[in-house]
Design an enzyme around this catalytic site. Sequence first.
Site, PDB file in Angstrom:
ATOM      1  N   TYR A  12       0.855  -1.192   0.000  1.00 27.47           N
ATOM      2  CA  TYR A  12       0.000   0.000   0.000  1.00 27.47           C
ATOM      3  C   TYR A  12       0.894   1.247   0.000  1.00 27.47           C
ATOM      4  O   TYR A  12       2.061   1.185   0.391  1.00 27.47           O
ATOM      5  CB  TYR A  12      -0.884  -0.055   1.257  1.00 27.47           C
TER       6      TYR A  12
ATOM      7  N   THR B 149       1.487   3.760   1.760  1.00 26.14           N
ATOM      8  CA  THR B 149       2.208   4.259   2.942  1.00 26.14           C
ATOM      9  C   THR B 149       3.196   3.252   3.522  1.00 26.14           C
ATOM     10  O   THR B 149       3.867   3.556   4.505  1.00 26.14           O
ATOM     11  CB  THR B 149       1.209   4.603   4.063  1.00 26.14           C
ATOM     12  N   LYS B 150       3.272   2.064   2.972  1.00 27.04           N
ATOM     13  CA  LYS B 150       4.080   1.014   3.596  1.00 27.04           C
ATOM     14  C   LYS B 150       5.568   1.157   3.232  1.00 27.04           C
ATOM     15  O   LYS B 150       5.935   2.021   2.458  1.00 27.04           O
ATOM     16  CB  LYS B 150       3.526  -0.361   3.208  1.00 27.04           C
ATOM     17  N   THR B 151       6.421   0.276   3.791  1.00 30.17           N
ATOM     18  CA  THR B 151       7.874   0.485   3.651  1.00 30.17           C
ATOM     19  C   THR B 151       8.356   0.366   2.209  1.00 30.17           C
ATOM     20  O   THR B 151       9.350   0.981   1.847  1.00 30.17           O
ATOM     21  CB  THR B 151       8.677  -0.484   4.544  1.00 30.17           C
TER      22      THR B 151
END
Length: 387
Positions: free
Chosen positions: A185, A187-189
């Site tokens: 997604y 916003t993920k790393t």
Amino acid sequence: MDPIPFAKPSLDSGDVARVVEVLESGWLTQGPVTRQFEAAFAEYVGAAEAIAVSSCTAALHLALEALGVGPGDKVVTVPYTFTATAEVIRYLGAEIVFSEVQPETLLMDPEALERTLARVGRDRVKAIVPVHLAGLGCDLERLRNVAAGIPFVEDAAHALPVDLLVGGERRRVGSIGEISCFSFYATKTITTGEGGMVTTDDPALAERMRVMRLHGINADAWRRYREKGSWGYDVVAPGFKYNLSDIQSALGLGQLAKADRFAVERQQLAQRYLAELSELQWLELPPGAQSWSSHCWHLFICRVRPGVGIDRQQVIDGLNEARIGTSVHYKPLHLHSYYASTYNLQPDDYPVSLDHYERSFSLPLFMGMSETQQQRVIQVLKTLQVP
Ligand SMILES: *Cc1c(COP(=O)(O)O)cnc(C)c1O
């Protein structure tokens, strides 16, 4: 003053070029680039099999389906998580059983798990879904000892990359439990916009998830027919439409190559917050790496100390006034109307989750966050009026 976002993807011209290359190739959906991404991901986490999917939610759904979860089964997870972790249990008609988290780490508590299994009857529990929270991994070794053979589906949406100590060895999340589920997604790393990956060492589980990812079509049969130049294929189950496109996988390949560098950068940001904010008496800082887990700092979840005369909302308001993005991770699931009413849950049924939720707020932490931006966040917190 420019706003500071809570999170922001880190994309470069190489990422853009790779996506454009796929667009120009004429093959947009799942194809050779997705297979490349899967192979690279499997190697990165040390798993035998990696299956690219459209989201971590899809990954969790496929994982539980492959384990045979269905009506009448119970699946244990934590209340301190995002709704995706638990909703997939309901997709399959099974019952959610929440088990409390540890106060310090907010991770699934092995002792609470023991009590939960005794309470609901371990024979009725088909799977356990622990959540590696904020970039810190659960103590899987202890949890697995308690579970004694019940399969684990790890929600690893926050855990790329995290190394755990298992059997005296450091092993990467994605290569330990029966099945691990990752999120790409925005916003993920690492990100593909939307996307996910599911990893396993079990060839039968991998086969079932591959088939169910794309309409229940038997991929081997499909390949065989295609080699003969035929139109034929066989549907072996009512599957889902959960595949990832080559457009997204192209982005994923570039992001994955930078995952280690991203982790170092987030580590530095976290260390600066920890060092600079340690003097604030009202603030409880997040735990760092533990004896059993490294920390990849996906999130920086702080808590206001109890009884200091300041509440969480005042902190969030102060940051918002300075145009600094914040978030709360998480409003525990048992406080949401659906879960509360379906399972007749009261707020203090999970007192640790409730207490920490009421005091928690997350600070911005993202790749590309400048020292100047971070100092602004730190200064606002230092100048907050605490009575
Ligand atoms: C983001 C997230 C998910 C869902 O990921 P998607 O890829 O958006 O489906 C699941 N669990 C946790 C803990 C998450 O943070």
